[in-house]
Design a protein around this motif. Structure first.
Motif, PDB file in Angstrom:
ATOM      1  N   THR A 345       0.839  -1.149   0.096  1.00  0.00           N
ATOM      2  CA  THR A 345       0.067  -0.020  -0.075  1.00  0.00           C
ATOM      3  C   THR A 345       0.888   1.373   0.094  1.00  0.00           C
ATOM      4  O   THR A 345       0.347   2.373  -0.051  1.00  0.00           O
ATOM      5  N   ARG A 346       2.003   0.851  -0.007  1.00  0.00           N
ATOM      6  CA  ARG A 346       3.021   2.425   0.113  1.00  0.00           C
ATOM      7  C   ARG A 346       3.383   2.942  -1.108  1.00  0.00           C
ATOM      8  O   ARG A 346       3.095   2.341  -2.157  1.00  0.00           O
ATOM      9  N   GLU A 347       3.954   3.940  -1.226  1.00  0.00           N
ATOM     10  CA  GLU A 347       4.493   4.500  -2.391  1.00  0.00           C
ATOM     11  C   GLU A 347       5.875   4.665  -2.492  1.00  0.00           C
ATOM     12  O   GLU A 347       6.488   4.598  -1.439  1.00  0.00           O
ATOM     13  N   PHE A 352      11.462   5.735   0.253  1.00  0.00           N
ATOM     14  CA  PHE A 352      12.549   6.476   0.698  1.00  0.00           C
ATOM     15  C   PHE A 352      12.665   7.163   1.671  1.00  0.00           C
ATOM     16  O   PHE A 352      13.650   7.467   2.476  1.00  0.00           O
ATOM     17  N   ARG A 353      11.353   7.562   1.978  1.00  0.00           N
ATOM     18  CA  ARG A 353      11.176   8.465   3.388  1.00  0.00           C
ATOM     19  C   ARG A 353      11.764   7.580   4.546  1.00  0.00           C
ATOM     20  O   ARG A 353      12.176   8.096   5.440  1.00  0.00           O
ATOM     21  N   ARG A 355      13.688   5.047   4.606  1.00  0.00           N
ATOM     22  CA  ARG A 355      14.986   4.517   4.666  1.00  0.00           C
ATOM     23  C   ARG A 355      15.834   6.020   5.291  1.00  0.00           C
ATOM     24  O   ARG A 355      16.753   5.771   6.069  1.00  0.00           O
ATOM     25  N   ARG A 356      15.565   7.123   4.746  1.00  0.00           N
ATOM     26  CA  ARG A 356      16.265   8.423   5.306  1.00  0.00           C
ATOM     27  C   ARG A 356      15.743   8.371   6.703  1.00  0.00           C
ATOM     28  O   ARG A 356      16.665   8.634   7.732  1.00  0.00           O
ATOM     29  N   GLY A 357      14.366   7.872   7.304  1.00  0.00           N
ATOM     30  CA  GLY A 357      14.335   8.153   8.654  1.00  0.00           C
ATOM     31  C   GLY A 357      15.132   7.078   9.502  1.00  0.00           C
ATOM     32  O   GLY A 357      15.750   7.457  10.635  1.00  0.00           O
ATOM     33  N   VAL A 358      15.354   5.794   8.938  1.00  0.00           N
ATOM     34  CA  VAL A 358      16.277   4.834   9.749  1.00  0.00           C
ATOM     35  C   VAL A 358      17.564   5.397   9.693  1.00  0.00           C
ATOM     36  O   VAL A 358      18.324   5.315  10.784  1.00  0.00           O
TER      37      VAL A 358
ATOM     38  N   GLU B 148       3.743   8.246  13.027  1.00  0.00           N
ATOM     39  CA  GLU B 148       3.914   7.629  11.763  1.00  0.00           C
ATOM     40  C   GLU B 148       4.032   6.218  11.401  1.00  0.00           C
ATOM     41  O   GLU B 148       4.169   5.583  10.453  1.00  0.00           O
ATOM     42  N   GLU B 149       3.979   5.385  12.397  1.00  0.00           N
ATOM     43  CA  GLU B 149       4.018   3.867  12.384  1.00  0.00           C
ATOM     44  C   GLU B 149       2.365   3.445  12.100  1.00  0.00           C
ATOM     45  O   GLU B 149       1.355   4.137  12.258  1.00  0.00           O
TER      46      GLU B 149
END
Lengths: 360, 273
Positions: A345-347, A352-353, A355-358, B148-149
């Motif tokens: 269900t993701r875009e 990418f967001r 990834r950056r968040g991690v 955001e989870e």
């Protein structure tokens, strides 16, 4: 204000860019390919609004495609003669061939182009009204009833069109009465000699509008209501979401863009045939949506590009007859390996967001 | 702050040959915390489903502030001011925690579909308002750092709290909580009790609570209604309910005095109880 207009402006610029660049440098192959891919994107993204966002299961998208296509075809074929006496010539933006075949006296923007825009919109509205009529009774029900109704709808449309009268030749048009024109949808022979206005500009303009609509829906109160219905209809109702109303809304929007895709098909190929737009065509679109990921706009775009261009890449001649087998295999493998489709269900931008968040 | 009053008058619901709820009456007012208890299958959740429009009552009336709401769609009942949580958690699992609450805020949005598609100013205004309100609620429930989870990935206790937050986002006058403490550990239960008490102070709501955990029910509720086989067998203050003969019978399967007698006999025989 700027943020509301920026994206539509970009869509317009991209459509002009694609039309200008490809038309300038191509010998005709890519114009054709990109048209087919663009129309597949419109179909997939619009079906995704019903199947992916609201979680209903519609497999009659080709029916709306046919309705839009035939209405556009007959408006362009009969209508242009009735309204303008002679056929209006396409202007620069509606020129469907490589630019080196262009008449140097061509206008930038003529009455024909405006007429074509109106035809596209009426094809969309026609399909949307059909969507409303189909959706009103069937979307009140929960579960798989919609799938059955939409299959039936697609077949009804096909059979109705196949049993229509022969197309009236232009030479006999002045002797034909109105009824001949309304019923003269080409029988099982298909509707042919449709004036070609469906250039890359129009295709990608509507591709952009469809994607923009889907994304803006997804990130708005109305779209979130759609998603909540997919997640849990009872809970959605308990949160004050009027589920039937939103399901019908989604269905009508979806049908609208399918109708426009039909208009673009008819006017880019110059011909449309309901026999080819039967259940299998609907299924193809469903496969694209399922493969891309239910509810993912970017996934639908990605899957539409891959599944439309893949057969071409793998030598259409020998490959075409195995296409359905491949579809089945691809579906089986995707369902095993990624049961929620390529993107879930993701875009793309969510990935990418994250990834950056991690990292951050 | 106007006080709201939910009146249920002699509501009956029949499934085929089974009378799931018979002559159910209750009054819940703003600021009150009422308990609804009973053995498994007594019809408690059916009552909630009747109040929220999932089922239509076969007889009787449901009034909110004097207006009849029975027979209306669930969404319409929610917009008139009754919100609920679910016994078997029904979050929107694939949406983020924030989006779960934002969906519930959607009644606040005044802009139309066209406004959303063209991104007209009222779309941005509504969205900003909804976002701010949702974040306030999440903060209140200690869920902000998880906003955001995906809701389905939350730990169980957080999911229960998110359900309450989501229900409150619809601006209810009456809040129906269906077993909020189910599956919680003792520490979480104590926190939940504190949370519910605080809710009653901070929000203008009346709460109707279904709960199996007697500790929670007896501590929290002003009044308790006991259901058995779809019928009200007792109503009253917690301490009255605790020593009500019929209630003890419903829970233990035999009259209280016979239990005492049995215990007495066992003691006399010298066996361990």
């Amino acid at each position: 204000m700027i943020r509301s207009i920026f994206a539509p402006l970009m869509v317009l610029l991209i459509a002009i860019g694609v039309h200008g660049l490809v038309g300038r440098y191509d010998d005709g192959y890519w114009i054709n390919q990109l048209t087919i891919i663009g129309i597949a994107i419109i179909l997939a993204v619009s079906l995704n609004i019903v199947n992916g966002f609201t979680g209903q299961f519609s497999i009659g998208h080709a029916g709306f495609l046919s309705l839009g296509g035939y209405l556009a075809g007959s408006l362009l074929y009969y209508g242009s003669v009735m309204f303008f006496q002679t056929r209006p010539e396409p202007g620069f933006f509606s020129f469907t061939q490589p630019f080196d075949r262009m008449d140097p006296t061509i206008v930038w923007w003529g009455i024909g182009d405006l007429f074509f825009l109106c035809v596209c919109l009426s094809a969309g509205l026609f399909a949307a009204v059909a969507g409303l009529i189909v959706g009103l009774p069937s979307l009140r029900l929960r579960g798989d009833y919609l799938a059955i109704v939409t299959v039936g709808f697609g077949e009804i449309v096909r059979i109705l069109i196949e049993s229509s009268q022969r197309q009236v030749p232009l030479s006999r048009l002045n002797r034909a009465d109105g009824w001949d024109l309304v019923t003269g949808w080409g029988s099982a022979m298909g509707f042919n000699y449709i004036p070609k206005f469906g250039s890359l500009f129009w295709v990608y303009l509507f591709v952009g509008i469809t994607i923009l609509t889907a994304i803006r829906l997804k990130y708005s109160t109305h779209g979130r209501a759609y998603l909540s219905i997919r997640e849990d209809e009872i809970a959605a109702e308990a949160m004050g979401v009027r589920s039937t109303r939103y399901k019908i809304q989604a269905f009508v929007i979806s049908a609208f863009f399918a109708g426009i895709a039909g208009a673009l098909t008819a006017s880019s190929q110059g011909t449309i045939n309901a026999t080819e737009l039967a259940f299998m065509k609907s299924l193809e679109i469903v496969v694209i949506v399922v493969l891309g990921g239910m509810g993912s706009v970017s996934g639908a775009v990605l899957a539409a590009v891959v599944l439309t261009y893949l057969p071409e890449l793998l030598q259409a001649e020998t490959f075409a007859r195995y296409r359905l087998i491949l579809y089945a295999l691809v579906l089986i493998f995707v369902m095993i390996l990624r049961p929620r489709g390529l993107m879930g269900t993701r875009e793309v931008w969510d990935v990418f967001r994250r990834r950056r968040g991690v990292q951050g | 702050m106007t006080a709201a009053k939910l009146e249920v008058q002699n509501v009956t619901k029949i499934f085929g040959g089974l009378t799931a709820v018979r002559d159910f009456s209750i009054v819940v007012e703003t600021g009150q915390l009422q308990g609804l208890i009973g053995p498994n299958g007594a019809g408690k959740t059916t009552c909630f489903n009747l109040l929220t429009g999932v089922y239509r009552p076969d007889a009787g009336k449901i009034l909110l502030n004097g207006k009849r709401i029975d027979g209306r769609r669930p969404s319409s009942i929610t917009s008139s001011g009754i919100a609920r949580t679910f016994q078997n958690i029904r979050l929107f699992r694939d949406l983020t925690v924030l989006d779960n609450v934002r969906v519930a805020c959607h009644l606040r949005a005044r802009h139309t579909l066209v406004g959303a598609l063209l991104r007209l100013p009222n779309h941005y205004r509504d969205e900003a308002h909804i976002r701010a309100h949702s974040i306030r609620l999440l903060e209140r429930f200690g869920l902000l750092d998880r906003s955001e989870e995906l809701a389905g990935n939350l730990p169980y206790g957080d999911q229960r709290r998110l359900e309450i937050a989501r229900a409150l986002a619809t601006d209810p006058k009456i809040l129906l909580l269906d077993e909020p403490a189910a599956g919680m550990n003792p520490a979480e239960k104590i926190a939940l009790k504190e949370l519910i008490r605080q809710l009653l102070k901070d929000f203008p709501v009346g709460i109707l609570l279904i709960e199996h955990d007697m500790d929670v029910v007896m501590d929290l509720c002003d009044r308790i209604t006991v259901l058995d086989y779809g019928q009200i067998i007792a109503t009253g203050k917690p301490e009255e309910i605790q020593c009500d003969e019929k209630v003890i019978e419903a829970y233990l399967g035999c009259p209280a005095h016979s239990v005492e007698e049995a215990v007495q006999k066992d003691l006399e025989r010298g066996t361990d109880v």
